[in-house]
Design a protein around this motif. Structure first.
Motif, mmCIF file in Angstrom:
data_model
loop_
_atom_site.group_PDB
_atom_site.id
_atom_site.type_symbol
_atom_site.label_atom_id
_atom_site.label_comp_id
_atom_site.label_asym_id
_atom_site.label_seq_id
_atom_site.Cartn_x
_atom_site.Cartn_y
_atom_site.Cartn_z
ATOM 1 N N LYS A 129 0.838 -1.214 0.000
ATOM 2 C CA LYS A 129 0.000 0.000 0.000
ATOM 3 C C LYS A 129 0.865 1.252 0.000
ATOM 4 C CE LYS A 129 -3.975 -2.063 2.372
ATOM 5 N NZ LYS A 129 -4.769 -2.080 3.636
ATOM 6 N N LEU A 130 2.070 1.138 0.552
ATOM 7 C CA LEU A 130 2.989 2.283 0.589
ATOM 8 C C LEU A 130 3.784 2.420 -0.701
ATOM 9 C CD1 LEU A 130 4.340 1.903 4.247
ATOM 10 C CD2 LEU A 130 2.825 3.701 3.382
ATOM 11 N N GLY A 131 3.504 1.525 -1.657
ATOM 12 C CA GLY A 131 4.172 1.608 -2.954
ATOM 13 C C GLY A 131 5.511 0.911 -3.015
ATOM 14 N N ILE A 132 5.822 0.095 -2.029
ATOM 15 C CA ILE A 132 7.082 -0.642 -2.028
ATOM 16 C C ILE A 132 6.987 -1.796 -3.032
ATOM 17 C CG2 ILE A 132 8.720 -1.980 -0.659
ATOM 18 C CD1 ILE A 132 8.512 1.003 0.088
ATOM 19 N N PRO A 133 7.934 -1.914 -3.961
ATOM 20 C CA PRO A 133 7.893 -3.009 -4.942
ATOM 21 C C PRO A 133 7.935 -4.371 -4.263
ATOM 22 C CG PRO A 133 9.577 -1.393 -5.521
ATOM 23 C CD PRO A 133 9.114 -1.053 -4.148
ATOM 24 N N ARG A 134 7.295 -5.353 -4.865
ATOM 25 C CA ARG A 134 7.267 -6.696 -4.293
ATOM 26 C C ARG A 134 8.667 -7.290 -4.168
ATOM 27 N NH1 ARG A 134 2.040 -8.875 -7.745
ATOM 28 N NH2 ARG A 134 0.460 -7.760 -6.509
ATOM 29 N N GLU A 135 9.569 -6.923 -5.073
ATOM 30 C CA GLU A 135 10.919 -7.492 -4.996
ATOM 31 C C GLU A 135 11.649 -7.006 -3.752
ATOM 32 O OE1 GLU A 135 13.590 -4.440 -7.684
ATOM 33 O OE2 GLU A 135 12.750 -6.199 -8.662
ATOM 34 N N ASP A 136 11.242 -5.850 -3.213
ATOM 35 C CA ASP A 136 11.835 -5.341 -1.978
ATOM 36 C C ASP A 136 11.091 -5.865 -0.749
ATOM 37 O OD1 ASP A 136 13.716 -3.918 -3.422
ATOM 38 O OD2 ASP A 136 12.487 -2.104 -3.503
ATOM 39 N N ALA A 137 9.769 -5.825 -0.799
ATOM 40 C CA ALA A 137 8.970 -6.322 0.325
ATOM 41 C C ALA A 137 9.196 -7.812 0.543
ATOM 42 C CB ALA A 137 7.485 -6.053 0.074
ATOM 43 N N GLY A 138 9.524 -8.510 -0.536
ATOM 44 C CA GLY A 138 9.732 -9.954 -0.453
ATOM 45 C C GLY A 138 10.890 -10.358 0.435
ATOM 46 N N MET A 139 11.747 -9.406 0.819
ATOM 47 C CA MET A 139 12.850 -9.715 1.731
ATOM 48 C C MET A 139 12.338 -10.170 3.093
ATOM 49 S SD MET A 139 15.699 -9.274 0.062
ATOM 50 C CE MET A 139 17.017 -8.946 1.220
ATOM 51 N N LEU A 140 11.073 -9.864 3.390
ATOM 52 C CA LEU A 140 10.476 -10.276 4.656
ATOM 53 C C LEU A 140 10.083 -11.749 4.672
ATOM 54 C CD1 LEU A 140 8.020 -7.326 5.495
ATOM 55 C CD2 LEU A 140 10.029 -8.001 6.811
ATOM 56 N N LEU A 141 9.957 -12.352 3.505
ATOM 57 C CA LEU A 141 9.421 -13.709 3.432
ATOM 58 C C LEU A 141 10.300 -14.712 4.167
ATOM 59 C CD1 LEU A 141 8.269 -13.635 -0.288
ATOM 60 C CD2 LEU A 141 6.777 -13.822 1.711
ATOM 61 N N PRO A 142 9.685 -15.595 4.985
ATOM 62 C CA PRO A 142 10.444 -16.593 5.746
ATOM 63 C C PRO A 142 10.697 -17.844 4.922
ATOM 64 C CG PRO A 142 8.145 -16.744 6.318
ATOM 65 C CD PRO A 142 8.255 -15.612 5.329
ATOM 66 N N LEU A 143 11.628 -18.683 5.378
ATOM 67 C CA LEU A 143 11.906 -19.932 4.677
ATOM 68 C C LEU A 143 10.776 -20.943 4.815
ATOM 69 C CD1 LEU A 143 15.695 -20.507 5.432
ATOM 70 C CD2 LEU A 143 14.651 -19.902 3.251
ATOM 71 N N GLY A 144 9.864 -20.694 5.777
ATOM 72 C CA GLY A 144 8.751 -21.615 5.958
ATOM 73 C C GLY A 144 7.624 -21.418 4.955
ATOM 74 N N MET A 145 7.695 -20.384 4.132
ATOM 75 C CA MET A 145 6.619 -20.169 3.154
ATOM 76 C C MET A 145 6.621 -21.276 2.110
ATOM 77 S SD MET A 145 8.026 -17.205 0.619
ATOM 78 C CE MET A 145 8.668 -17.713 -0.958
ATOM 79 N N GLU A 146 5.448 -21.608 1.590
ATOM 80 C CA GLU A 146 5.367 -22.611 0.527
ATOM 81 C C GLU A 146 5.861 -22.013 -0.784
ATOM 82 O OE1 GLU A 146 1.453 -24.234 0.211
ATOM 83 O OE2 GLU A 146 1.481 -25.096 2.223
ATOM 84 N N THR A 147 6.387 -22.869 -1.658
ATOM 85 C CA THR A 147 6.857 -22.418 -2.963
ATOM 86 C C THR A 147 6.569 -23.485 -4.003
ATOM 87 O OG1 THR A 147 8.758 -21.420 -4.119
ATOM 88 C CG2 THR A 147 9.213 -23.331 -2.716
ATOM 89 N N ARG A 148 6.836 -23.177 -5.254
ATOM 90 C CA ARG A 148 6.570 -24.089 -6.364
ATOM 91 C C ARG A 148 7.788 -24.133 -7.266
ATOM 92 N NH1 ARG A 148 1.501 -22.296 -9.227
ATOM 93 N NH2 ARG A 148 0.526 -23.327 -7.444
ATOM 94 N N VAL A 149 8.186 -25.344 -7.659
ATOM 95 C CA VAL A 149 9.403 -25.537 -8.454
ATOM 96 C C VAL A 149 9.118 -26.483 -9.619
ATOM 97 C CG1 VAL A 149 11.760 -26.450 -8.417
ATOM 98 C CG2 VAL A 149 10.897 -25.193 -6.451
ATOM 99 N N VAL A 150 9.650 -26.160 -10.792
ATOM 100 C CA VAL A 150 9.688 -27.093 -11.913
ATOM 101 C C VAL A 150 11.099 -27.651 -11.942
ATOM 102 C CG1 VAL A 150 9.372 -27.432 -14.382
ATOM 103 C CG2 VAL A 150 8.003 -25.724 -13.188
ATOM 104 N N ASP A 151 11.219 -28.965 -11.865
ATOM 105 C CA ASP A 151 12.519 -29.595 -11.648
ATOM 106 C C ASP A 151 12.819 -30.621 -12.732
ATOM 107 O OD1 ASP A 151 14.709 -30.040 -9.398
ATOM 108 O OD2 ASP A 151 14.131 -32.033 -10.107
#
Length: 225
Positions: A129-151
């Protein structure tokens, strides 16, 4: 928890393919599929690892933690490759995450854990909401978050992975994820069933003893053999 999707590019007849590729270099008749199959089994039994690298495994790993995927990436032998869900472009507000069983069983620990995850999610939304880009805000994301990978990897690499990750001392989520991978591969073909039943095993089963300093007791230590 997570989900494994085996992609259609995965080799359907891995043992026969190994036999065909080896047969070319041995000057053998590769038009006979029965002989190809037996030749492939011989390569597996003789531990002719290079031939196993012709078997292709492509899959999607979805809903596992970013932490365990970081460990998945450490198995880089045989030139595997992968793509992972972006933390620059995806909106992770309200992100799903993995909860360890030991935390879920402890009421106080569960409250702390979920509280932190909720705070991170709220902060991500406020930063957006403050206009911070997702690539910067994403630094908050923890290692416990789920993710998706093509392997993408090969059979030699996957068998080697089984030696480490089917061990009872391996990280619990990786053991679960690897079991999910094998369960997804098992119905692909009868040849995959043979490979999984005979060759996917922890290192103690292959060696006949446990090489770890602190084993689980499944097999005797090396000094006892």
């Amino acid at each position: 928890m997570g989900k494994i999707t085996i992609l259609p590019e995965t080799t359907k007849d891995p043992i026969s393919l190994i036999g065909r590729r080896a047969g070319v270099c041995w000057g053998a008749d590769i038009s006979d599929e029965k002989k190809n199959y037996m030749r492939g089994l011989d390569c597996l039994e003789s531990n002719h690892g290079r031939t196993l690298e012709f078997v292709n495994i492509e899959m999607v790993l979805d809903g596992y933690s970013a932490r365990v995927i970081r460990e998945w990436y450490t198995h880089i032998g045989g030139s595997p490759t992968r793509l992972q869900a972006s933390t620059r472009y995806i909106n992770y507000a309200g992100f799903p995450y993995v909860s360890p069983e030991k935390i879920e069983k402890n009421e106080e620990a569960r409250e702390i854990y979920h509280g932190v995850m909720s705070s991170v999610s709220d902060a991500l939304q406020q930063l957006e909401k403050l206009g911070i880009p997702r690539e910067d805000a994403g630094m908050l994301l923890p290692l416990g978050m789920e993710t998706r990978v093509v392997d993408k990897r090969n059979l030699r690499n996957l068998i080697d992975m089984s030696r480490q990750r089917m061990c009872s001392r391996a990280y619990w989520e990786f053991r679960k994820m690897f079991a999910d991978v094998l369960a997804a591969l098992y119905p692909v073909s009868d040849e995959w069933k043979v490979i999984i039943d005979r060759y996917m095993m922890p290192k103690c089963e292959m060696l006949g003893y446990c090489p770890e300093k602190h084993g689980c007791g499944r097999k005797p230590g090396k000094e006892s053999t």
